[in-house]
Design a protein around this motif. Structure first.
Motif, PDB file in Angstrom:
ATOM      1  N   MET A 125       0.818  -1.212   0.000  1.00  0.00           N
ATOM      2  CA  MET A 125       0.000   0.000   0.000  1.00  0.00           C
ATOM      3  C   MET A 125       0.854   1.266   0.000  1.00  0.00           C
ATOM      4  O   MET A 125       0.433   2.306  -0.503  1.00  0.00           O
ATOM      5  CB  MET A 125      -0.929   0.006   1.207  1.00  0.00           C
ATOM      6  CG  MET A 125      -2.056  -1.012   1.147  1.00  0.00           C
ATOM      7  SD  MET A 125      -3.317  -0.561  -0.059  1.00  0.00           S
ATOM      8  CE  MET A 125      -4.023   0.877   0.766  1.00  0.00           C
ATOM      9  N   ASP A 126       2.063   1.174   0.554  1.00  0.00           N
ATOM     10  CA  ASP A 126       2.952   2.337   0.589  1.00  0.00           C
ATOM     11  C   ASP A 126       3.367   2.794  -0.802  1.00  0.00           C
ATOM     12  O   ASP A 126       3.861   3.916  -0.969  1.00  0.00           O
ATOM     13  CB  ASP A 126       4.211   2.020   1.402  1.00  0.00           C
ATOM     14  CG  ASP A 126       3.922   1.836   2.879  1.00  0.00           C
ATOM     15  OD1 ASP A 126       2.900   2.375   3.348  1.00  0.00           O
ATOM     16  OD2 ASP A 126       4.701   1.142   3.557  1.00  0.00           O
ATOM     17  N   MET A 127       3.181   1.943  -1.792  1.00  0.00           N
ATOM     18  CA  MET A 127       3.597   2.268  -3.149  1.00  0.00           C
ATOM     19  C   MET A 127       2.503   2.959  -3.961  1.00  0.00           C
ATOM     20  O   MET A 127       2.751   3.402  -5.083  1.00  0.00           O
ATOM     21  CB  MET A 127       4.037   1.000  -3.892  1.00  0.00           C
ATOM     22  CG  MET A 127       5.294   0.344  -3.329  1.00  0.00           C
ATOM     23  SD  MET A 127       6.754   1.434  -3.472  1.00  0.00           S
ATOM     24  CE  MET A 127       6.858   2.074  -1.797  1.00  0.00           C
ATOM     25  N   VAL A 166      -9.160   0.947  -7.972  1.00  0.00           N
ATOM     26  CA  VAL A 166     -10.122   1.287  -6.923  1.00  0.00           C
ATOM     27  C   VAL A 166      -9.796   2.650  -6.326  1.00  0.00           C
ATOM     28  O   VAL A 166     -10.690   3.462  -6.060  1.00  0.00           O
ATOM     29  CB  VAL A 166     -10.128   0.199  -5.827  1.00  0.00           C
ATOM     30  CG1 VAL A 166     -10.935   0.659  -4.613  1.00  0.00           C
ATOM     31  CG2 VAL A 166     -10.692  -1.103  -6.375  1.00  0.00           C
ATOM     32  N   ALA A 167      -8.506   2.931  -6.130  1.00  0.00           N
ATOM     33  CA  ALA A 167      -8.107   4.210  -5.521  1.00  0.00           C
ATOM     34  C   ALA A 167      -8.400   5.386  -6.434  1.00  0.00           C
ATOM     35  O   ALA A 167      -8.891   6.429  -5.991  1.00  0.00           O
ATOM     36  CB  ALA A 167      -6.611   4.178  -5.177  1.00  0.00           C
ATOM     37  N   TYR A 168      -8.130   5.231  -7.731  1.00  0.00           N
ATOM     38  CA  TYR A 168      -8.246   6.346  -8.676  1.00  0.00           C
ATOM     39  C   TYR A 168      -9.047   5.942  -9.925  1.00  0.00           C
ATOM     40  O   TYR A 168      -8.509   5.932 -11.041  1.00  0.00           O
ATOM     41  CB  TYR A 168      -6.854   6.813  -9.104  1.00  0.00           C
ATOM     42  CG  TYR A 168      -5.863   7.010  -7.988  1.00  0.00           C
ATOM     43  CD1 TYR A 168      -6.028   8.011  -7.031  1.00  0.00           C
ATOM     44  CD2 TYR A 168      -4.737   6.188  -7.879  1.00  0.00           C
ATOM     45  CE1 TYR A 168      -5.105   8.205  -6.014  1.00  0.00           C
ATOM     46  CE2 TYR A 168      -3.800   6.370  -6.864  1.00  0.00           C
ATOM     47  CZ  TYR A 168      -3.996   7.372  -5.940  1.00  0.00           C
ATOM     48  OH  TYR A 168      -3.079   7.552  -4.927  1.00  0.00           O
ATOM     49  N   PRO A 169     -10.310   5.616  -9.783  1.00  0.00           N
ATOM     50  CA  PRO A 169     -11.073   5.141 -10.947  1.00  0.00           C
ATOM     51  C   PRO A 169     -11.212   6.176 -12.059  1.00  0.00           C
ATOM     52  O   PRO A 169     -11.413   5.812 -13.220  1.00  0.00           O
ATOM     53  CB  PRO A 169     -12.438   4.786 -10.347  1.00  0.00           C
ATOM     54  CG  PRO A 169     -12.521   5.573  -9.086  1.00  0.00           C
ATOM     55  CD  PRO A 169     -11.118   5.646  -8.559  1.00  0.00           C
ATOM     56  N   GLU A 170     -11.092   7.467 -11.713  1.00  0.00           N
ATOM     57  CA  GLU A 170     -11.207   8.504 -12.735  1.00  0.00           C
ATOM     58  C   GLU A 170     -10.003   8.517 -13.682  1.00  0.00           C
ATOM     59  O   GLU A 170     -10.075   9.038 -14.793  1.00  0.00           O
ATOM     60  CB  GLU A 170     -11.351   9.884 -12.074  1.00  0.00           C
ATOM     61  CG  GLU A 170     -10.086  10.446 -11.441  1.00  0.00           C
ATOM     62  CD  GLU A 170      -9.662   9.740 -10.153  1.00  0.00           C
ATOM     63  OE1 GLU A 170      -8.482   9.839  -9.778  1.00  0.00           O
ATOM     64  OE2 GLU A 170     -10.521   9.095  -9.507  1.00  0.00           O
ATOM     65  N   MET A 171      -8.908   7.895 -13.261  1.00  0.00           N
ATOM     66  CA  MET A 171      -7.655   7.970 -14.007  1.00  0.00           C
ATOM     67  C   MET A 171      -7.565   6.951 -15.139  1.00  0.00           C
ATOM     68  O   MET A 171      -6.914   7.197 -16.162  1.00  0.00           O
ATOM     69  CB  MET A 171      -6.473   7.778 -13.053  1.00  0.00           C
ATOM     70  CG  MET A 171      -5.101   7.990 -13.665  1.00  0.00           C
ATOM     71  SD  MET A 171      -3.821   7.743 -12.426  1.00  0.00           S
ATOM     72  CE  MET A 171      -2.477   8.704 -13.135  1.00  0.00           C
ATOM     73  N   LEU A 312      -8.815   4.612  -1.358  1.00  0.00           N
ATOM     74  CA  LEU A 312      -8.201   3.700  -0.398  1.00  0.00           C
ATOM     75  C   LEU A 312      -7.553   4.447   0.751  1.00  0.00           C
ATOM     76  O   LEU A 312      -6.819   3.858   1.548  1.00  0.00           O
ATOM     77  CB  LEU A 312      -7.167   2.805  -1.089  1.00  0.00           C
ATOM     78  CG  LEU A 312      -7.729   1.808  -2.108  1.00  0.00           C
ATOM     79  CD1 LEU A 312      -6.615   0.934  -2.674  1.00  0.00           C
ATOM     80  CD2 LEU A 312      -8.813   0.935  -1.486  1.00  0.00           C
ATOM     81  N   GLU A 313      -7.825   5.736   0.873  1.00  0.00           N
ATOM     82  CA  GLU A 313      -7.287   6.536   1.973  1.00  0.00           C
ATOM     83  C   GLU A 313      -7.716   5.925   3.299  1.00  0.00           C
ATOM     84  O   GLU A 313      -8.891   5.645   3.534  1.00  0.00           O
ATOM     85  CB  GLU A 313      -7.791   7.975   1.885  1.00  0.00           C
ATOM     86  CG  GLU A 313      -7.015   8.957   2.756  1.00  0.00           C
ATOM     87  CD  GLU A 313      -5.605   9.180   2.245  1.00  0.00           C
ATOM     88  OE1 GLU A 313      -4.662   8.881   3.005  1.00  0.00           O
ATOM     89  OE2 GLU A 313      -5.448   9.636   1.097  1.00  0.00           O
ATOM     90  N   GLY A 314      -6.728   5.693   4.147  1.00  0.00           N
ATOM     91  CA  GLY A 314      -7.024   5.132   5.463  1.00  0.00           C
ATOM     92  C   GLY A 314      -7.075   3.624   5.501  1.00  0.00           C
ATOM     93  O   GLY A 314      -7.166   3.024   6.577  1.00  0.00           O
ATOM     94  N   MET A 315      -7.004   2.971   4.326  1.00  0.00           N
ATOM     95  CA  MET A 315      -7.022   1.511   4.313  1.00  0.00           C
ATOM     96  C   MET A 315      -5.731   0.979   4.920  1.00  0.00           C
ATOM     97  O   MET A 315      -4.643   1.447   4.627  1.00  0.00           O
ATOM     98  CB  MET A 315      -7.160   0.981   2.884  1.00  0.00           C
ATOM     99  CG  MET A 315      -7.157  -0.533   2.786  1.00  0.00           C
ATOM    100  SD  MET A 315      -7.413  -1.079   1.069  1.00  0.00           S
ATOM    101  CE  MET A 315      -7.035  -2.831   1.223  1.00  0.00           C
ATOM    102  N   LYS A 316      -5.881   0.001   5.810  1.00  0.00           N
ATOM    103  CA  LYS A 316      -4.729  -0.567   6.493  1.00  0.00           C
ATOM    104  C   LYS A 316      -3.826  -1.282   5.520  1.00  0.00           C
ATOM    105  O   LYS A 316      -4.289  -1.994   4.634  1.00  0.00           O
ATOM    106  CB  LYS A 316      -5.193  -1.551   7.576  1.00  0.00           C
ATOM    107  CG  LYS A 316      -4.054  -2.142   8.400  1.00  0.00           C
ATOM    108  CD  LYS A 316      -4.600  -3.079   9.465  1.00  0.00           C
ATOM    109  CE  LYS A 316      -3.469  -3.702  10.262  1.00  0.00           C
ATOM    110  NZ  LYS A 316      -3.989  -4.645  11.293  1.00  0.00           N
TER     111      LYS A 316
END
Length: 345
Positions: A125-127, A166-171, A312-316
Motif C-alpha cells: 500500500m505504501d507504493m 479502486v483508488a483512482y477510478p477517474e484515471m 483507499l485513503e485510510g485503508m490498512k
C-alpha cells in the motif's frame, strides 16, 4: 511471521521465473524489442522514487497523443532494475504488429515501474502514492492521451492494478488484472463499477488460488458492475506459452495476455476460454484481443494530479503477502507443485 512468508513466496517466485525465462527461448528479434525500452525515475514521494522502463511509439516531430499502458510486474521481477520487462513477454506489445492494434493512434506508450523489492516491498500500500506520482509525471512530460490510460499487471502486480483502479477510478479507462493477489470487497469494487475489467487466471494456479481468491472476486464484480458486457474473465485450464508449450508454473497466466490472447499461429490461445460478466461466452477473433478491447474505452480524465490514496485513503496496509487470500497450506502446495512441474513435467 509475515516477513517469513513474504521471503518464502519470493523464493518460490524467483525459482519459477528463472525456469520460465529459460524455457521461453528468446530469440534475437525479441531481445531487440526488449532493447527499445528506455530508463527513467519518478519523483520522490513519501520517501520513494520508483525507477521504471518505458517504451515510446512517437517519431521525430510527432505531435500525436498516444494511449498509455501501465504494466505492473509480479513478485521477484522487481529485484533488479530492468527485470520487469526482461522476465515476461510484455515487450511483444512494442512490436509493430501489436502497436498497430492500438486505435485510433496506431501505437501506445508502455510504462513499467519497479517496486523496490530490495527493501522487501512487493507493491504494498505504501507504493500507491509513489506510483501515482510516477504516472502523473510521465503523463505531464509525454504526449499521452489522458482519456486512454490503461493499467494491468500480474500476481502482486495484479493486486496493485486493482489497488490503483479502486483508488483512482477517474484515471483509468480500463484495467486488466492477471492472477491478482488481492480480492477487493464488494464495497471497494463498486468504485470501479463503470470501469471495463478483463481478469485472467489459470484454474490450477498454485499461488493465487482460482477457487478461493480469483473466482470470488469475479463473482463480486459481476454483482456490482454497471457494464457487464464490457467486463471479461479468461480462464486457462493450464498456463501455456503462445506456442502451446506448458509454462513452468500454472501461475504464469500473463503470457497469454502478453501475446494479446492469441496463439503464435493467430488462432485461439491454448486451453483458454472467456466469458463476460453477463455470463455469455466471448469468442475472440484475430486480431481483436486484449489490445483491441482496451482501445474501445476512454475516460474523461484530464490529467489533473490527485494527492493521497484516493478511495483507499485510510485503508490498512495488509503487508506484502496476500493476507486472507493465501494460507500456509496453499503456499506449501504451490511450492511442491511448482518444483514437481519443473523437475518432472
Amino acid at each position: 511471521m509475515k516477513r517469513i512468508l513474504s521471503l518464502f513466496l519470493a523464493m518460490l517466485c524467483v525459482i519459477g521465473v528463472s525456469f520460465s525465462a529459460s524455457a521461453m527461448g528468446y530469440d534475437e528479434g525479441f531481445e531487440a524489442l526488449q532493447a527499445q525500452f528506455k530508463t527513467g525515475t519518478g519523483p520522490e514521494t513519501n520517501g520513494y522514487a520508483l525507477d521504471y522502463r518505458w517504451f515510446s511509439p512517437t517519431e521525430e516531430n510527432d505531435s500525436t497523443k498516444y494511449p498509455l499502458v501501465v504494466w505492473l510486474h509480479g513478485m521477484s521481477e522487481g529485484s533488479h532494475e530492468g527485470k520487469q520487462v526482461t522476465e515476461n513477454n510484455i515487450a511483444y506489445w512494442t512490436s509493430d504488429e501489436f502497436q498497430s492494434r492500438f486505435k485510433p493512434a496506431g501505437g501506445a506508450y508502455i510504462l513499467a515501474p519497479r517496486s523496490p523489492e530490495e527493501d522487501l516491498i512487493f507493491w504494498s500500500m505504501d507504493m500507491i502514492e509513489p506510483l501515482r506520482a510516477t504516472i502523473d509525471e510521465f503523463v505531464k512530460t509525454h504526449n499521452v492521451d489522458t482519456t486512454r490510460i490503461y493499467i494491468g499487471g500480474f500476481s502482486m502486480g495484479g493486486k496493485m492494478t486493482l489497488n490503483m483502479a479502486v483508488a483512482y477510478p477517474e484515471m483509468f479507462a480500463a484495467a486488466f488484472p492477471i492472477c491478482p493477489a488481492w480480492s477487493p470487497t464488494e464495497a471497494q469494487l463498486r468504485y470501479i463499477a463503470d470501469m471495463p475489467i478483463w481478469l485472467t487466471s489459470s484454474r490450477k494456479d498454485p499461488i493465487v488460488n482460482y477457487n478461493t481468491c480469483v473466482t470470488p472476486m469475479w463473482t463480486k464484480l459481476t454483482k456490482v458492475t454497471n457494464i457487464p458486457e464490457d467486463c471479461r474473465f479468461s480462464s486457462l485450464t493450464t498456463s501455456r506459452f503462445e506456442d502451446g508449450k506448458k509454462c513452468t508454473s500454472n501461475h504464469h497466466a500473463w503470457f497469454a495476455v502478453n501475446h494479446d490472447m492469441f496463439s503464435s499461429t493467430n488462432g485461439a490461445y491454448p486451453e483458454m476460454s472467456t466469458v463476460n460478466a453477463a455470463g455469455a461466452e466471448v469468442e475472440l477473433t484475430y486480431p481483436d484481443g486484449m489490445i483491441s478491447w482496451l482501445s474501445n474505452y476512454t475516460s474523461s480524465y484530464d490529467g489533473t494530479p490527485i494527492q493521497g490514496k484516493g478511495n483507499l485513503e485510510g485503508m490498512k496496509n495488509t503487508g506484502n503477502i496476500v493476507a486472507a487470500d493465501l494460507n500456509i497450506f496453499q503456499i506449501l502446495k504451490g511450492v511442491f507443485t511448482t518444483l514437481w512441474t519443473m523437475l518432472f513435467a
